[in-house]
Design a protein around this motif. Structure first.
Motif, PDB file in Angstrom:
ATOM      1  N   PHE A 311       0.997  -1.045   0.012  1.00 46.74           N
ATOM      2  CA  PHE A 311      -0.013   0.086  -0.036  1.00 46.74           C
ATOM      3  C   PHE A 311       0.928   1.253  -0.027  1.00 46.74           C
ATOM      4  N   GLY A 312       0.789   2.184  -0.773  1.00 42.63           N
ATOM      5  CA  GLY A 312       1.808   3.436  -0.948  1.00 42.63           C
ATOM      6  C   GLY A 312       0.735   4.527  -1.172  1.00 42.63           C
ATOM      7  N   VAL A 313       1.461   5.840  -1.123  1.00 43.90           N
ATOM      8  CA  VAL A 313       0.840   7.033  -1.056  1.00 43.90           C
ATOM      9  C   VAL A 313       0.770   7.197  -2.541  1.00 43.90           C
ATOM     10  N   ASN A 314      -0.632   7.861  -3.029  1.00 47.23           N
ATOM     11  CA  ASN A 314      -0.598   7.932  -4.740  1.00 47.23           C
ATOM     12  C   ASN A 314       0.246   8.970  -5.231  1.00 47.23           C
ATOM     13  N   ASN A 315       1.169   8.582  -6.061  1.00 43.77           N
ATOM     14  CA  ASN A 315       1.961   9.449  -6.737  1.00 43.77           C
ATOM     15  C   ASN A 315       1.845   9.564  -8.219  1.00 43.77           C
ATOM     16  N   SER A 316       0.595   9.496  -8.636  1.00 44.55           N
ATOM     17  CA  SER A 316       0.337   9.721 -10.147  1.00 44.55           C
ATOM     18  C   SER A 316       0.235  11.104 -10.247  1.00 44.55           C
ATOM     19  N   PRO A 317       0.007  11.571 -11.674  1.00 48.17           N
ATOM     20  CA  PRO A 317       0.016  13.001 -12.007  1.00 48.17           C
ATOM     21  C   PRO A 317      -1.544  13.608 -11.493  1.00 48.17           C
ATOM     22  N   PHE A 318      -2.415  12.695 -11.189  1.00 49.91           N
ATOM     23  CA  PHE A 318      -3.889  13.125 -10.514  1.00 49.91           C
ATOM     24  C   PHE A 318      -3.717  12.855  -8.901  1.00 49.91           C
ATOM     25  N   ALA A 319      -2.479  12.667  -8.343  1.00 47.41           N
ATOM     26  CA  ALA A 319      -2.709  12.658  -6.930  1.00 47.41           C
ATOM     27  C   ALA A 319      -3.329  13.976  -6.197  1.00 47.41           C
ATOM     28  N   GLY A 320      -4.185  13.707  -5.078  1.00 42.77           N
ATOM     29  CA  GLY A 320      -4.664  14.663  -4.286  1.00 42.77           C
ATOM     30  C   GLY A 320      -5.890  15.239  -4.983  1.00 42.77           C
ATOM     31  N   ARG A 321      -6.304  15.011  -6.178  1.00 39.86           N
ATOM     32  CA  ARG A 321      -7.373  15.781  -6.589  1.00 39.86           C
ATOM     33  C   ARG A 321      -8.954  15.065  -6.330  1.00 39.86           C
ATOM     34  N   GLU A 322      -8.834  13.944  -5.990  1.00 41.48           N
ATOM     35  CA  GLU A 322     -10.086  13.286  -5.530  1.00 41.48           C
ATOM     36  C   GLU A 322     -10.220  12.656  -4.108  1.00 41.48           C
ATOM     37  N   GLY A 323      -9.183  12.775  -3.409  1.00 42.63           N
ATOM     38  CA  GLY A 323      -9.399  12.251  -1.943  1.00 42.63           C
ATOM     39  C   GLY A 323      -8.943  13.425  -0.961  1.00 42.63           C
ATOM     40  N   LYS A 324      -9.413  12.975   0.251  1.00 50.40           N
ATOM     41  CA  LYS A 324      -9.760  13.848   1.328  1.00 50.40           C
ATOM     42  C   LYS A 324      -8.003  13.749   2.306  1.00 50.40           C
ATOM     43  N   ARG A 374     -14.009   4.411   0.564  1.00 46.60           N
ATOM     44  CA  ARG A 374     -15.106   5.215   0.752  1.00 46.60           C
ATOM     45  C   ARG A 374     -15.033   6.302   2.229  1.00 46.60           C
ATOM     46  N   GLU A 375     -13.952   6.134   2.872  1.00 49.94           N
ATOM     47  CA  GLU A 375     -13.499   7.047   3.839  1.00 49.94           C
ATOM     48  C   GLU A 375     -12.713   8.302   3.275  1.00 49.94           C
ATOM     49  N   GLY A 376     -12.729   8.274   2.149  1.00 50.78           N
ATOM     50  CA  GLY A 376     -11.630   9.477   1.613  1.00 50.78           C
ATOM     51  C   GLY A 376     -10.396   9.337   1.354  1.00 50.78           C
ATOM     52  N   TYR A 377      -9.756   8.102   1.342  1.00 51.36           N
ATOM     53  CA  TYR A 377      -8.320   7.997   1.262  1.00 51.36           C
ATOM     54  C   TYR A 377      -8.065   7.925  -0.133  1.00 51.36           C
ATOM     55  N   GLU A 378      -6.837   8.203  -0.624  1.00 47.52           N
ATOM     56  CA  GLU A 378      -6.301   7.835  -2.018  1.00 47.52           C
ATOM     57  C   GLU A 378      -5.066   7.084  -1.653  1.00 47.52           C
ATOM     58  N   LEU A 379      -4.867   6.002  -2.436  1.00 53.09           N
ATOM     59  CA  LEU A 379      -3.615   5.383  -2.230  1.00 53.09           C
ATOM     60  C   LEU A 379      -3.348   4.452  -3.675  1.00 53.09           C
ATOM     61  N   GLN A 380      -2.218   3.774  -3.706  1.00 54.32           N
ATOM     62  CA  GLN A 380      -1.958   2.798  -5.026  1.00 54.32           C
ATOM     63  C   GLN A 380      -1.480   1.642  -4.233  1.00 54.32           C
ATOM     64  N   VAL A 381      -1.851   0.654  -4.871  1.00 54.87           N
ATOM     65  CA  VAL A 381      -1.805  -0.770  -4.292  1.00 54.87           C
ATOM     66  C   VAL A 381      -1.092  -1.569  -5.350  1.00 54.87           C
ATOM     67  N   SER A 382      -0.100  -2.528  -5.069  1.00 53.12           N
ATOM     68  CA  SER A 382       0.572  -3.422  -6.025  1.00 53.12           C
ATOM     69  C   SER A 382      -0.317  -4.769  -6.223  1.00 53.12           C
ATOM     70  N   LYS A 383       0.382  -5.640  -6.878  1.00 48.62           N
ATOM     71  CA  LYS A 383      -0.220  -7.080  -7.182  1.00 48.62           C
ATOM     72  C   LYS A 383      -0.349  -7.559  -6.019  1.00 48.62           C
ATOM     73  N   PRO A 384      -1.133  -8.252  -5.560  1.00 49.57           N
ATOM     74  CA  PRO A 384      -1.179  -9.317  -4.279  1.00 49.57           C
ATOM     75  C   PRO A 384      -0.063 -10.270  -4.759  1.00 49.57           C
ATOM     76  N   GLU A 385       0.840 -10.775  -3.775  1.00 47.68           N
ATOM     77  CA  GLU A 385       1.744 -11.849  -3.642  1.00 47.68           C
ATOM     78  C   GLU A 385       1.603 -12.697  -2.577  1.00 47.68           C
ATOM     79  N   VAL A 386       1.861 -13.979  -2.954  1.00 45.09           N
ATOM     80  CA  VAL A 386       1.504 -15.133  -1.769  1.00 45.09           C
ATOM     81  C   VAL A 386       2.812 -14.971  -0.935  1.00 45.09           C
ATOM     82  N   ILE A 387       2.690 -15.279   0.430  1.00 43.44           N
ATOM     83  CA  ILE A 387       3.678 -15.193   1.456  1.00 43.44           C
ATOM     84  C   ILE A 387       4.487 -16.665   1.357  1.00 43.44           C
ATOM     85  N   ILE A 388       5.743 -16.568   1.148  1.00 44.37           N
ATOM     86  CA  ILE A 388       6.596 -17.880   1.017  1.00 44.37           C
ATOM     87  C   ILE A 388       7.297 -18.251   2.337  1.00 44.37           C
ATOM     88  N   LYS A 389       6.929 -19.441   2.826  1.00 49.92           N
ATOM     89  CA  LYS A 389       7.727 -19.877   3.999  1.00 49.92           C
ATOM     90  C   LYS A 389       8.722 -20.749   3.937  1.00 49.92           C
TER      91      LYS A 389
END
Length: 605
Positions: A311-324, A374-389
């Motif tokens: 989970f990361g801070v949105n750093n696209s050119p549209f960052a901060g436009r739509e979220g609180k 829905r709570e007003g957060y903006e973020l960017q997320v990566s592809k899910p990966e399984v946890i290898i043990k």
């Protein structure tokens, strides 16, 4: 008043929450003028929209001379940790099974947890009003499942009640003519068959939270059953922590449950299910005891996460436009707050602007993302990966039991697709143009499969899976998308002309007028490579008139993508940008030239 503690367990969509509604409505609990909405226990918006239970809910009803504490449990395997812990709070379970579908993967999963805990089972065959019921076969399936899971003789002697929760009718006979508008057969079966809890009030206190809740006024709230003794508001008690240390604290508030409300109480006795506030970092499995008489209960097992995402801070050119909430500090606060309530979630920093979030599955993590959006957060997320043990020096990955219901004409495609994802067939059964397939599959083989499966079966397929165990890693390379994507090489608004020029290249995800930026994914390529395209291109204006000049551009409908589909779809070099208004898929490297150079270097390696 006598007490009965019971959990309602079932596969997803077999009618647990609707049944709880009827029990609430038809008992002596609610005021006569109190309205109750459908699936009242599903209080979260997402639960109501999707018709699923995400968090276990506690309610209590009064019936004759009994207080029946009912726990409505989640049916999805992603929330199975809650089901397991709830078994320590109850003395019996009401297993709800669909009269047509019969036993499904999650039925097995939740029943296994109940039988291992040694609680008394009762079976309710639900949806008996459906024209397609097959009650005798379903009863046989339930009995076979009990035997297969090693039920004791006492557990095998389970009583059965036949219910139509949606209509509020029930009876003790499979004959539909005996159905009456009453829930008494169900309630009588609970009070007559499920044993009462131990009511040892005289011994020193023992209370163990099995579930957590959180609110901003009192902090963490531990929900569990008082194993013995009594506790009062304002009393000083000890908490035996998970590491064996002891912490003294004062009970600020005690809550009991009745109907749809959590009510403040002054004291709680052995056998009662209550919520306790006062220790800000109380955790599942710790034991609250009388001060000076500390005696810990066995620690409860919490299911380990099997999947992780960044989970990361949105750093696209549209960052901060739509979220609180768009800053790293706000994101971190929200993720830490979620771990206060959800014991199966883990959050650890990745760098200054991103965190690795681990959970029980795609659904578990996507619901967290949806709540944040829905709570007003903006973020960017990566592809899910399984946890290898690493287990005994061998690299292991999570495997799942997979069950599919597929129309006969689509079986070949589905079997072929699963073969390339490292799945091993366990069983195959044909019945009335439907084929039921059972597989064991690596969890990463399921990432990105859901969308393909729905396309292959034209939406008629049913898919269910539950975590099985960690096993040595499969050789199959699975989880990456086969086809390439169309990536915007310009910033601006997509034009009909630009999109019309690209229609033969693949399937579009956007419409004319949609704002795009360089590096944003705008469609799926027909081929395996990614293609940089110009969707903002305008038609050249000239003074020359031509015969086809005024033809209107008619575009095919774009493919609409939900959050789950986006998470399933992206590859490891891509991200999903999530805002309160939009989901956008994008490349990690936005600049077209820089991305080409990076891809060339990767290919050389």
């Amino acid at each position: 008043m006598e007490i009965r503690n019971v959990a309602i367990i079932a596969h997803v969509d077999h009618g647990k929450t609707t049944l709880v509604n009827q029990l609430l409505e038809q008992s002596d609990t609610l005021r006569e003028n109190q309205q109750i909405m459908d699936r009242a226990m599903d209080s979260n918006d997402i639960e109501r929209e999707r018709g699923i239970t995400i968090l276990a809910k506690t309610t209590a009803i009064n019936y004759k001379n009994y207080r029946i504490n009912i726990l409505d449990t989640p049916g999805h395997a992603d929330f199975g940790g809650e089901v397991e812990r709830i078994m320590h709070m109850v003395d019996g379970v009401l297993l709800v099974v669909d009269a047509y579908e019969g036993t499904m993967p999650q039925t097995r999963f939740v029943l296994k947890k109940a039988l291992e805990a040694g609680v008394k089972p009762i079976v309710a065959i639900n949806k008996v009003d459906k024209p397609s019921t097959r009650i005798p076969e379903v009863l046989d399936e339930v009995l076979e499942l009990f035997i297969e899971l090693g039920a004791s003789d006492d557990q095998l002697d389970f009583p059965v009640v036949y219910v139509s929760a949606i209509n509020g009718t029930s009876s003790l006979s499979p004959d539909l003519g005996t159905q009456k508008y009453t829930m008494e057969p169900v309630l009588d079966m609970i009070v007559n068959n499920i044993p009462g809890p131990s009511r040892d009030d005289a011994s020193p206190l023992q209370f163990q939270p099995a579930l957590l809740d959180y609110n901003d006024y009192v902090g963490r709230i531990g929900i569990g059953r008082v194993a013995r003794g009594t506790m009062k508001t304002g009393e000083n008690v000890s908490c035996v922590r998970l590491d064996g240390s002891i912490k003294q604290f004062r009970i600020q508030k005690l809550f009991g449950f009745l109907g749809l409300k959590r009510i403040e109480v002054e004291e709680a006795h052995a056998g009662e299910i209550v919520a306790i506030a006062g220790l800000p970092d109380i955790s599942v499995g710790e034991t609250v005891c009388t001060a000076g008489k500390e005696e810990a209960l066995p620690i409860l097992r919490i299911d380990e996460p099997t999947l992780q995402m960044t989970f990361g801070v949105n750093n696209s050119p549209f960052a901060g436009r739509e979220g609180k909430f768009v800053t790293a500090r706000k994101l971190e606060e929200r993720l830490i707050k979620e771990t206060q309530r959800d014991v199966s979630l883990r959050v650890k920093p990745n760098d200054t602007e991103s965190w690795i979030v681990s959970g029980r599955g795609e659904l578990h993590l996507s619901i967290l993302i949806e709540n944040m959006r829905r709570e007003g957060y903006e973020l960017q997320v990566s592809k899910p990966e399984v946890i290898i043990k690493e287990i005994d020096g061998v690299k292991c990955e999570p495997y799942e039991d997979l069950q599919l219901e597929v129309p006969e004409e689509n079986v070949g495609n589905v079997i072929e697709a699963l073969g390339t994802r490292g799945a091993i067939m366990v069983n195959m059964v044909n019945s009335e143009n439907q084929v039921r397939l059972n597989y064991t599959i690596p969890s990463r083989g399921l990432i990105g499969f859901m969308t393909d499966f729905m396309t292959m079966t034209k939406g008629y397929g049913i898919i269910n899976h539950t975590f099985k165990e960690y096993m040595p890693m499969a050789d199959a390379v699975v989880g990456e998308r086969k086809l390439g994507v169309l990536v915007s090489m310009e910033n601006g608004k997509a034009s009909s002309y630009g999109l019309g020029q690209l229609e033969d290249r693949g399937v579009m995800f956007i419409e004319p007028g949609c704002e795009v930026y360089e590096g944003m994914i705008v469609g799926e390529n027909n081929r395996e490579n990614d293609l940089a395209v110009n969707v903002v291109k305008q038609k050249q204006q000239t003074n020359t008139r031509s015969a086809g000049k005024d033809h209107t551009v008619v575009l095919k409908r774009p493919r609409k993508l939900s959050l789950e589909v986006c998470l399933d779809y992206i590859n490891s070099d891509e991200l999903v940008e999530v805002t309160p208004v939009n989901f956008r898929m994008r490349k990690k490297i936005l600049n077209t030239e820089a991305r080409k150079k990076y891809d060339a270097r990767v290919k050389e390696k």
